[in-house]
Structures are given as C-alpha cells and as structure tokens.
Design a protein around this motif. Structure first.
Motif, PDB file in Angstrom:
ATOM      1  N   ARG A 188       0.840  -1.195   0.000  1.00  0.00           N
ATOM      2  CA  ARG A 188       0.000   0.000   0.000  1.00  0.00           C
ATOM      3  C   ARG A 188       0.880   1.251   0.000  1.00  0.00           C
ATOM      4  O   ARG A 188       0.630   2.200  -0.743  1.00  0.00           O
ATOM      5  CB  ARG A 188      -0.925  -0.013   1.212  1.00  0.00           C
ATOM      6  CG  ARG A 188      -1.934   1.124   1.196  1.00  0.00           C
ATOM      7  CD  ARG A 188      -2.841   1.075   2.373  1.00  0.00           C
ATOM      8  NE  ARG A 188      -2.008   1.202   3.577  1.00  0.00           N
ATOM      9  CZ  ARG A 188      -2.370   0.867   4.787  1.00  0.00           C
ATOM     10  NH1 ARG A 188      -3.555   0.363   5.004  1.00  0.00           N
ATOM     11  NH2 ARG A 188      -1.563   1.024   5.809  1.00  0.00           N
ATOM     12  N   THR A 189       1.940   1.248   0.810  1.00  0.00           N
ATOM     13  CA  THR A 189       2.857   2.389   0.857  1.00  0.00           C
ATOM     14  C   THR A 189       3.552   2.573  -0.486  1.00  0.00           C
ATOM     15  O   THR A 189       3.691   3.705  -0.965  1.00  0.00           O
ATOM     16  CB  THR A 189       3.904   2.187   1.968  1.00  0.00           C
ATOM     17  OG1 THR A 189       3.221   2.019   3.218  1.00  0.00           O
ATOM     18  CG2 THR A 189       4.859   3.356   2.058  1.00  0.00           C
ATOM     19  N   GLN A 209       1.184   4.182  -2.918  1.00  0.00           N
ATOM     20  CA  GLN A 209       1.041   5.613  -2.648  1.00  0.00           C
ATOM     21  C   GLN A 209       2.270   6.383  -3.130  1.00  0.00           C
ATOM     22  O   GLN A 209       2.147   7.469  -3.704  1.00  0.00           O
ATOM     23  CB  GLN A 209       0.834   5.850  -1.152  1.00  0.00           C
ATOM     24  CG  GLN A 209      -0.505   5.401  -0.628  1.00  0.00           C
ATOM     25  CD  GLN A 209      -0.595   5.483   0.891  1.00  0.00           C
ATOM     26  OE1 GLN A 209       0.406   5.645   1.580  1.00  0.00           O
ATOM     27  NE2 GLN A 209      -1.808   5.352   1.404  1.00  0.00           N
ATOM     28  N   LYS A 230       2.247   6.727  -6.898  1.00  0.00           N
ATOM     29  CA  LYS A 230       1.292   7.760  -7.301  1.00  0.00           C
ATOM     30  C   LYS A 230       1.884   9.148  -7.062  1.00  0.00           C
ATOM     31  O   LYS A 230       1.801  10.030  -7.925  1.00  0.00           O
ATOM     32  CB  LYS A 230      -0.013   7.603  -6.518  1.00  0.00           C
ATOM     33  CG  LYS A 230      -1.086   8.574  -6.922  1.00  0.00           C
ATOM     34  CD  LYS A 230      -2.359   8.338  -6.146  1.00  0.00           C
ATOM     35  CE  LYS A 230      -3.425   9.354  -6.529  1.00  0.00           C
ATOM     36  NZ  LYS A 230      -4.651   9.199  -5.757  1.00  0.00           N
ATOM     37  N   GLN A 231       2.505   9.343  -5.903  1.00  0.00           N
ATOM     38  CA  GLN A 231       3.128  10.622  -5.580  1.00  0.00           C
ATOM     39  C   GLN A 231       4.263  10.928  -6.556  1.00  0.00           C
ATOM     40  O   GLN A 231       4.427  12.064  -7.006  1.00  0.00           O
ATOM     41  CB  GLN A 231       3.649  10.595  -4.148  1.00  0.00           C
ATOM     42  CG  GLN A 231       4.224  11.900  -3.674  1.00  0.00           C
ATOM     43  CD  GLN A 231       4.734  11.812  -2.244  1.00  0.00           C
ATOM     44  OE1 GLN A 231       4.810  10.738  -1.657  1.00  0.00           O
ATOM     45  NE2 GLN A 231       5.091  12.944  -1.682  1.00  0.00           N
TER      46      GLN A 231
END
Length: 123
Positions: A69-70, A73, A76-77
């Motif tokens: 999950r990290t 993220q 995406k960032q």
C-alpha cells in the motif's frame, strides 16, 4: 544467494523439530477449561510449530500488505511530481524560446538599422 541460505536454515530447523518430536512420543494429558484429553506429545509439538508458523505468516502478510500500500502511494506521488516537473520544464522552455525569439528580433532590427559602413567595421 540470500534465499538459498534462508531455505537451508528453514530445512535445518525443520529437521531439528522432526527429530525432537520423534524423540517425544509419550502420551500426555492436555487440560483445557472444559475438559481433559490425552494425546501423544509429538502431535502437541507439531501443532505448536504449525500454529507458530501460521501466526508468523499472518503477521508477515499484514506487513507485506502495508508495504505494498505504501509503495502504491509512493508511485502515485512520484507520478504526480514527475508530471509537475514536466509542466514546469515546458513552461520554462516556452519562456526561454520566447525570450530567444525576442533577442533574435532585436538583433535583426539592430542589424537593419546599421549602415553599410558600420557593418564593414563590425565584421
């Protein structure tokens, strides 16, 4: 190479557990809150090892899920930041090209204003 060592250690520990369990085949009573039953110690040892392995697998699965999950993220960032950088580069490149065109136009206007004599002196 690291995975080979992990496999080797895992197999070695499994062999130790099997040898230990095979040496302890005595039937022992198990006391639970609602009753008591007798079972061979080898079954208790294997059950404890299995439950420990299951607990570790569940804990590791939650850690891996959290890390995935990290990572998602962060990807995406990263994509957002790359798009922002690309936009900034495009804006600066357009500004540079516009300034360059203005400079070229000014140079051209200056050269047109020069007399023939001034041109000869420059070159």
């Amino acid at each position: 190479m690291k995975q080979q060592w992990q496999l080797f250690v895992g197999l070695f520990l499994s062999l130790l557990i099997i040898i230990f369990a095979a040496m302890n085949t005595v039937v022992v009573p198990i006391q639970l809150g609602f009753g008591q039953f007798k079972t061979p110690l080898v079954i208790i040892i294997f059950s404890a090892v299995f439950m420990g392995a299951l607990l570790i697998a569940l804990l590791m699965a939650s850690v891996v899920w959290s890390q995935k999950r990290t990572i998602k993220q962060l990807h995406k960032q990263n994509e957002e930041l790359e798009a922002k950088i690309e936009d900034e580069v495009s804006i600066r490149m357009a500004a540079y090209l516009a300034a360059s065109e203005v400079d070229q136009q000014e140079q051209q206007n200056y050269e047109e204003q020069l007399t023939e004599e001034d041109r000869d002196q420059m070159y």
